[in-house]
Write an enzyme that holds these catalytic residues in place. Structure first.
Site, PDB file in Angstrom:
ATOM      1  N   LYS A 173       0.857  -1.187   0.000  1.00  0.00           N
ATOM      2  CA  LYS A 173       0.000   0.000   0.000  1.00  0.00           C
ATOM      3  C   LYS A 173       0.892   1.235   0.000  1.00  0.00           C
ATOM      4  CE  LYS A 173      -1.693   3.044   2.414  1.00  0.00           C
ATOM      5  NZ  LYS A 173      -1.802   4.375   1.769  1.00  0.00           N
ATOM      6  N   GLY A 226       6.808   5.312   8.281  1.00  0.00           N
ATOM      7  CA  GLY A 226       5.868   6.424   8.406  1.00  0.00           C
ATOM      8  C   GLY A 226       5.967   7.030   9.784  1.00  0.00           C
ATOM      9  N   SER A 227       4.839   7.513  10.276  1.00  0.00           N
ATOM     10  CA  SER A 227       4.853   8.269  11.531  1.00  0.00           C
ATOM     11  C   SER A 227       4.744   7.352  12.749  1.00  0.00           C
ATOM     12  CB  SER A 227       3.683   9.255  11.526  1.00  0.00           C
ATOM     13  OG  SER A 227       2.466   8.545  11.439  1.00  0.00           O
ATOM     14  N   VAL A 230       1.003   6.025  13.771  1.00  0.00           N
ATOM     15  CA  VAL A 230       0.527   4.939  12.898  1.00  0.00           C
ATOM     16  C   VAL A 230       1.347   3.673  13.172  1.00  0.00           C
ATOM     17  CG1 VAL A 230       0.236   4.173  10.505  1.00  0.00           C
ATOM     18  CG2 VAL A 230      -0.359   6.514  11.135  1.00  0.00           C
ATOM     19  N   GLY A 231       2.656   3.837  13.367  1.00  0.00           N
ATOM     20  CA  GLY A 231       3.513   2.684  13.661  1.00  0.00           C
ATOM     21  C   GLY A 231       3.084   1.964  14.934  1.00  0.00           C
ATOM     22  N   GLU A 248       9.855   1.704  10.714  1.00  0.00           N
ATOM     23  CA  GLU A 248      10.810   2.822  10.644  1.00  0.00           C
ATOM     24  C   GLU A 248       9.988   4.095  10.734  1.00  0.00           C
ATOM     25  OE1 GLU A 248      13.953   2.673  10.803  1.00  0.00           O
ATOM     26  OE2 GLU A 248      14.196   0.518  10.455  1.00  0.00           O
ATOM     27  N   CYS A 282      13.229  11.550   7.184  1.00  0.00           N
ATOM     28  CA  CYS A 282      13.323  11.055   8.564  1.00  0.00           C
ATOM     29  C   CYS A 282      14.736  11.247   9.095  1.00  0.00           C
ATOM     30  CB  CYS A 282      12.912   9.598   8.613  1.00  0.00           C
ATOM     31  SG  CYS A 282      13.732   8.625   7.370  1.00  0.00           S
ATOM     32  N   GLU A 381       8.879  15.706  15.951  1.00  0.00           N
ATOM     33  CA  GLU A 381       9.325  15.735  14.567  1.00  0.00           C
ATOM     34  C   GLU A 381       8.440  16.712  13.795  1.00  0.00           C
ATOM     35  OE1 GLU A 381       8.596  12.352  11.900  1.00  0.00           O
ATOM     36  OE2 GLU A 381      10.689  12.599  11.352  1.00  0.00           O
TER      37      GLU A 381
HETATM   38  P1  NAP Z   1       1.954   8.284   7.999  1.00  0.00           P
HETATM   39  O1  NAP Z   1       0.759   9.106   8.111  1.00  0.00           O
HETATM   40  O2  NAP Z   1       2.321   7.389   9.125  1.00  0.00           O
HETATM   41  O3  NAP Z   1       1.793   7.451   6.650  1.00  0.00           O
HETATM   42  C1  NAP Z   1       2.687   6.460   6.219  1.00  0.00           C
HETATM   43  C2  NAP Z   1       1.900   5.410   5.468  1.00  0.00           C
HETATM   44  O4  NAP Z   1       0.999   4.762   6.366  1.00  0.00           O
HETATM   45  C3  NAP Z   1       1.023   5.982   4.347  1.00  0.00           C
HETATM   46  O5  NAP Z   1       0.967   5.047   3.299  1.00  0.00           O
HETATM   47  C4  NAP Z   1      -0.310   6.096   5.044  1.00  0.00           C
HETATM   48  O6  NAP Z   1      -1.412   6.153   4.177  1.00  0.00           O
HETATM   49  C5  NAP Z   1      -0.323   4.841   5.862  1.00  0.00           C
HETATM   50  N1  NAP Z   1      -1.253   4.838   6.976  1.00  0.00           N
HETATM   51  C6  NAP Z   1      -1.812   5.899   7.611  1.00  0.00           C
HETATM   52  N2  NAP Z   1      -2.636   5.468   8.586  1.00  0.00           N
HETATM   53  C7  NAP Z   1      -2.600   4.115   8.569  1.00  0.00           C
HETATM   54  C8  NAP Z   1      -3.232   3.097   9.336  1.00  0.00           C
HETATM   55  N3  NAP Z   1      -4.066   3.397  10.322  1.00  0.00           N
HETATM   56  N4  NAP Z   1      -2.964   1.814   9.044  1.00  0.00           N
HETATM   57  C9  NAP Z   1      -2.106   1.489   8.060  1.00  0.00           C
HETATM   58  N5  NAP Z   1      -1.490   2.404   7.292  1.00  0.00           N
HETATM   59  C10 NAP Z   1      -1.721   3.707   7.548  1.00  0.00           C
HETATM   60  O7  NAP Z   1       3.246   9.123   7.709  1.00  0.00           O
HETATM   61  P2  NAP Z   1       3.339  10.344   6.706  1.00  0.00           P
HETATM   62  O8  NAP Z   1       2.883  11.529   7.450  1.00  0.00           O
HETATM   63  O9  NAP Z   1       2.683  10.041   5.433  1.00  0.00           O
HETATM   64  O10 NAP Z   1       4.907  10.328   6.449  1.00  0.00           O
HETATM   65  C11 NAP Z   1       5.801  11.054   7.197  1.00  0.00           C
HETATM   66  C12 NAP Z   1       6.365  10.256   8.374  1.00  0.00           C
HETATM   67  O11 NAP Z   1       7.135   9.150   7.911  1.00  0.00           O
HETATM   68  C13 NAP Z   1       7.295  11.043   9.225  1.00  0.00           C
HETATM   69  O12 NAP Z   1       6.979  10.867  10.581  1.00  0.00           O
HETATM   70  C14 NAP Z   1       8.680  10.461   8.911  1.00  0.00           C
HETATM   71  O13 NAP Z   1       9.658  10.563   9.874  1.00  0.00           O
HETATM   72  C15 NAP Z   1       8.364   9.078   8.633  1.00  0.00           C
HETATM   73  N6  NAP Z   1       9.399   8.473   7.795  1.00  0.00           N
HETATM   74  C16 NAP Z   1      10.313   7.628   8.369  1.00  0.00           C
HETATM   75  C17 NAP Z   1      11.321   7.044   7.619  1.00  0.00           C
HETATM   76  C18 NAP Z   1      12.304   6.080   8.226  1.00  0.00           C
HETATM   77  O14 NAP Z   1      12.914   5.308   7.499  1.00  0.00           O
HETATM   78  N7  NAP Z   1      12.499   6.068   9.531  1.00  0.00           N
HETATM   79  C19 NAP Z   1      11.400   7.326   6.260  1.00  0.00           C
HETATM   80  C20 NAP Z   1      10.483   8.205   5.703  1.00  0.00           C
HETATM   81  C21 NAP Z   1       9.481   8.754   6.487  1.00  0.00           C
HETATM   82  P3  NAP Z   1      -1.895   7.554   3.516  1.00  0.00           P
HETATM   83  O15 NAP Z   1      -1.719   7.282   2.105  1.00  0.00           O
HETATM   84  O16 NAP Z   1      -3.323   7.736   3.868  1.00  0.00           O
HETATM   85  O17 NAP Z   1      -1.050   8.645   4.037  1.00  0.00           O
END
Ligand code: NAP
Ligand code: MG
Length: 483
Positions: A173, A226-227, A230-231, A248, A282, A381
């Site tokens: 996804k 992701g965030s 959600v993680g 991650e 990130c 963050e």
């Molecule tokens: P996010 O809201 O957590 O989204 C990440 C992914 O999860 C998206 O595909 C999102 O779908 C999906 N998602 C959202 N809610 C979900 C749920 N309840 N169940 C399953 N999947 C779900 O994060 P973001 O705001 O898009 O991305 C930014 C974050 O990613 C930041 O916190 C950043 O630090 C982190 N990040 C970490 C790394 C690493 O390697 N450590 C790398 C890149 C980014 P949608 O399509 O609806 O958004």
């Protein structure tokens, strides 16, 4: 160009229950296309097909897996200019970075093509005579992958490639904000000679199709980037049915600038790590901890560097910083600027939006100074082109500030002292360390991950990826009696 994306489910490109518009953050009048939102019935059929395809894929053997991964990687590299332009158009990172990301995605596939050939078992003699033991790695089964928008091609590539290399099936996804470049990679995978259903891609809202994917009993392991909130939810869901999980997440990466550092290099690396990709990495440097002797010089040079950055349309020649990804992201960033000011931080430069010939989500690179580590701008963050400077009296204080965070993904130090660099290497609590380098910018053949709230589960990338994408089997074998 108006792109209609569909979902790739159980070996077929299918339409969705409804569609969402994909807009260009550099130019809001540019509607890139509409993309189909997958439904739960499609998810069920993807997972069912993946279960039977996985066995065929494992049985096909390592040469086949090598060849398919090599072909995917080579195609991504060959098409990196076109897919990279699409990526930059929908995500907002400068064109060179979009192309570079797709090329890098190709390198993940060619690297793991080779890993699929590596003999990764162990042999041991039993403590009992005449018994041999072998320890082998087998696939986990069907891997659910959920990836974010900020690296819409590279992040899923570093998950899909090892998943397939080690004999698993994949249900992916992508992020709903960046479907076109993700779909371009899915198309390359779909063109390979692979068992029907081995790989599926389903776009849709995270709260709907993402949640349904991670909760599905047919998914054996989930790899998520992701965030943090959600993680956490994904971890809880996976634990309830004992699925493997790898997360991650966010960070609050520090860079320490010591008084013996090359200040111009420290400024260049800090600006690169803080503002590259509009701070939406990130690994971005969001806490700059500067020795008091060089503090004022550093702040004035950093502010000059920030103001000199060319912020503009991602596809325009010369752009160094594109827009932020969405209106919601921009609003969140401006809220953090207000919170920083309210807490007493000194706004040195930036802090607001920028007007450009096309209407987009442009934000000025922003530096706060005179911040303290307890301010919300140093705790949470922001994922924004905002960085916060803190003053430290000596190395020990700087290290203590750097370590005072719930996160621990990357951390850097700028110093010419080998003794300090070595001490930092041993005492900084982070998964990835940088000495005289920006906090962002990692290779593809070595492990990547963090500590604390930044990561959970086995490391990603390099040989360490086998830990997550395989299950160990220990077999005791006795000859069965006389010859
Ligand atoms: P996010 O809201 O957590 O989204 C990440 C992914 O999860 C998206 O595909 C999102 O779908 C999906 N998602 C959202 N809610 C979900 C749920 N309840 N169940 C399953 N999947 C779900 O994060 P973001 O705001 O898009 O991305 C930014 C974050 O990613 C930041 O916190 C950043 O630090 C982190 N990040 C970490 C790394 C690493 O390697 N450590 C790398 C890149 C980014 P949608 O399509 O609806 O958004
Ligand atoms: Mg989101």
């Amino acid at each position: 160009m108006n792109i209609e994306t569909r979902n790739y489910v159980a070996g077929e490109w299918v339409d969705g229950k409804n569609h969402v518009e994909n807009t260009n953050p550099s130019d809001l009048s540019d509607i890139i296309g509409r993309h189909a939102q997958a439904d739960n019935a499609q998810l069920n059929s993807a997972i069912e097909a993946a279960r039977s395809a996985q066995k065929k894929w494992w049985d096909a053997g390592i040469q086949k897996r090598h060849d398919v991964l090599m072909a995917i990687g080579t195609a991504l590299m060959a098409q990196s200019a076109d897919i990279g332009a699409l990526l930059s158009r929908e995500e907002g990172k400068p064109l060179a970075e979009g192309k570079g990301e797709v090329y890098r995605a190709g390198q993940f596939f060619t690297y793991f093509a080779a890993e699929s050939l590596r003999q990764i078992g162990d042999f041991a003699q039993s403590v009992r005579p005449e018994i041999d033991i072998d320890v082998r790695r087998e696939p986990v089964g069907v891997i659910g992958i959920v990836s974010p928008w900020n690296f819409p091609v590279a992040t899923p590539a570093w998950k899909i490639a090892p998943a397939l290399a080690f004999g698993n099936a994949v249900v992916w996804k992508p992020a709903n904000l960046t479907p076109a470049s993700s779909t371009a990679m899915a198309r390359i995978i779909s063109e390979q000679d692979i068992p029907k259903g081995l790989f599926s891609m389903l776009c849709g809202a995270g709260s709907e199709i993402g949640q349904a994917l991670v909760d599905h009993s047919g998914i054996d392991a989930i790899s998520f980037t992701g965030s943090v909130p959600v993680g956490r939810g994904i971890a809880a869901s996976a634990m309830s049915r004992m699925a493997k999980v790898q997360l991650e997440m966010g960070s609050k990466n520090p860079m320490i600038i010591m008084d013996d550092a090359d200040i111009d290099l420290a400024v260049a690396h800090s600006a690169n790590a803080a503002f590259g990709g509009s701070g939406q990495k990130c690994t971005a440097a969001s806490r700059l901890i500067v020795h008091e002797k060089v503090h004022d010089e550093f702040v004035s040079k950093l502010s000059a560097a920030a103001e000199n950055l060319k912020v503009g349309h991602a596809l325009e020649e010369g752009t160094q910083i594109g827009p932020v990804v969405s209106a919601a992201q921009l609003q969140g960033n401006l809220d953090y600027v207000a919170k920083g000011k309210a807490a007493g931080a000194e706004l040195i430069c930036g802090g607001g939006t920028l007007d450009r010939p096309t209407k987009g989500h442009y934000m000025a690179p922003t530096v706060f100074a005179n911040t303290t580590n307890d301010m919300v701008i140093n705790r949470e963050e922001m994922f924004a082109p905002i960085t916060c400077v803190m003053k430290a009296g000596n190395y020990e204080d700087a290290l203590a500030i750097a370590n005072d965070s719930e996160f621990g993904l990357t951390a850097g130090i700028m110093t010419k002292s080998l003794a300090r660099a070595k001490h930092f290497q041993s005492n900084m609590r982070a998964g990835t360390l940088m000495v005289n380098l920006p906090t962002a910018g990692t290779d593809y053949h070595v492990p990547f991950g963090g500590r604390g709230a930044s990561s959970f589960g086995p490391r990603e990338q390099g040989q360490y990826a086998a830990e997550f994408y395989t299950i160990v089997k220990t077999a005791y074998v006795h000859g069965g009696g006389a010859i």
